[in-house]
Design a protein around this motif. Sequence first.
Motif, PDB file in Angstrom:
ATOM      1  N   LEU A 163       0.108  -3.304   8.040  1.00 26.11           N
ATOM      2  CA  LEU A 163      -0.922  -3.618   9.240  1.00 26.11           C
ATOM      3  C   LEU A 163      -1.983  -3.208   9.370  1.00 26.11           C
ATOM      4  O   LEU A 163      -2.358  -2.102   8.711  1.00 26.11           O
ATOM      5  N   PRO A 164      -3.013  -3.763  10.115  1.00 32.75           N
ATOM      6  CA  PRO A 164      -4.491  -3.184  10.310  1.00 32.75           C
ATOM      7  C   PRO A 164      -4.565  -1.661  10.745  1.00 32.75           C
ATOM      8  O   PRO A 164      -5.588  -1.035  10.476  1.00 32.75           O
ATOM      9  N   ASN A 165      -3.600  -1.283  11.742  1.00 31.30           N
ATOM     10  CA  ASN A 165      -3.583   0.213  11.980  1.00 31.30           C
ATOM     11  C   ASN A 165      -2.695   1.004  11.108  1.00 31.30           C
ATOM     12  O   ASN A 165      -2.491   2.003  11.308  1.00 31.30           O
ATOM     13  N   SER A 166      -2.555   0.690   9.818  1.00 31.04           N
ATOM     14  CA  SER A 166      -1.674   1.298   8.685  1.00 31.04           C
ATOM     15  C   SER A 166      -0.289   1.574   8.808  1.00 31.04           C
ATOM     16  O   SER A 166       0.361   2.107   8.171  1.00 31.04           O
ATOM     17  N   SER A 167       0.290   1.128  10.044  1.00 34.64           N
ATOM     18  CA  SER A 167       1.815   1.169  10.279  1.00 34.64           C
ATOM     19  C   SER A 167       2.459   0.186   9.307  1.00 34.64           C
ATOM     20  O   SER A 167       1.543  -0.803   8.667  1.00 34.64           O
ATOM     21  N   LEU A 168       3.652  -0.005   9.200  1.00 33.66           N
ATOM     22  CA  LEU A 168       4.185  -0.969   8.531  1.00 33.66           C
ATOM     23  C   LEU A 168       5.475  -1.732   9.009  1.00 33.66           C
ATOM     24  O   LEU A 168       6.124  -1.352   9.893  1.00 33.66           O
ATOM     25  N   ALA A 169       5.222  -3.031   8.625  1.00 36.06           N
ATOM     26  CA  ALA A 169       6.136  -4.010   9.146  1.00 36.06           C
ATOM     27  C   ALA A 169       7.138  -4.483   8.143  1.00 36.06           C
ATOM     28  O   ALA A 169       6.739  -4.900   6.904  1.00 36.06           O
ATOM     29  N   PRO A 170       8.530  -4.169   8.234  1.00 33.66           N
ATOM     30  CA  PRO A 170       9.402  -4.629   7.336  1.00 33.66           C
ATOM     31  C   PRO A 170       9.304  -5.954   7.087  1.00 33.66           C
ATOM     32  O   PRO A 170       9.524  -6.642   7.992  1.00 33.66           O
ATOM     33  N   LEU A 171       9.823  -6.157   5.694  1.00 41.72           N
ATOM     34  CA  LEU A 171       9.877  -7.471   5.242  1.00 41.72           C
ATOM     35  C   LEU A 171      11.214  -7.930   4.808  1.00 41.72           C
ATOM     36  O   LEU A 171      11.720  -8.969   5.413  1.00 41.72           O
TER      37      LEU A 171
END
Length: 254
Positions: A163-171
Amino acid sequence: MPILHLRPQRLTTKIDQVAGINYSLVAPLTAMADCLDGQLKGEFYNVAQPSPAPFGPPALAFPPDHERMVYLGFSDYFFNTAGLVYQQAGVLHLTVTDDMIPKGSKFRLTTTFLGALIPQVAKMFPNMTVQLNIWASSPPHLTMLPTGLVFTPALETQAFAVLPNSSLAPLFVLHLVSCSQAWVNGDLSFLLPSHRLLLELKHSDVGPFSVSLRPLVRLQKGFPLPLPANVQLFNLVLQSHQNFLLLGADVHYS
């Protein structure tokens, strides 16, 4: 008739923070009139918590040929104990990001690229990079046969959108079982005639999508095996036998 017997001794070497190799003699070293025979344990162990492997070494039947100066046999037990130790220690893992892929590659770790295969990824996370976390879900296994080698690692791969804030969204999470067959050439190289990859979708955060068995891949180019520094081998023989690889060579040190 044997002219000398040397008693077995425990010999180990620590190779890194995780593993060591036990290469103790398992039978007396025997010197004959024209050769020296030795049987070494050839086993990886965990340096922090040594414990016996849950499987035993196979019986090895060496061919009677003695035309080379040196013959070395490496059993599949040696390689499989290595896979067991490193997998149980949790070090068989890899993080892959898009900046690790050559710029000229057509394959990209982006939601746009994955969107061609999984459209909902690009819709839910447009124009983002993707991170893959890959780890061995079970110890990789190597089988040595007279017809060649069979390598079957089992892997888990979890994909994230960055994500833009460098956090991760699981796919999603994929289970991968690979089966690679290799022929052994006498010039210290392997030829990979076939490779099969089985994919299974274990979990998806972007909705269902299909995965399938990858077709057979044929590779015509071999790759060389590494050799120790300052060692030159001549008249090489590399053969695959039941449960072991046999390397024969004449040796020159420079």
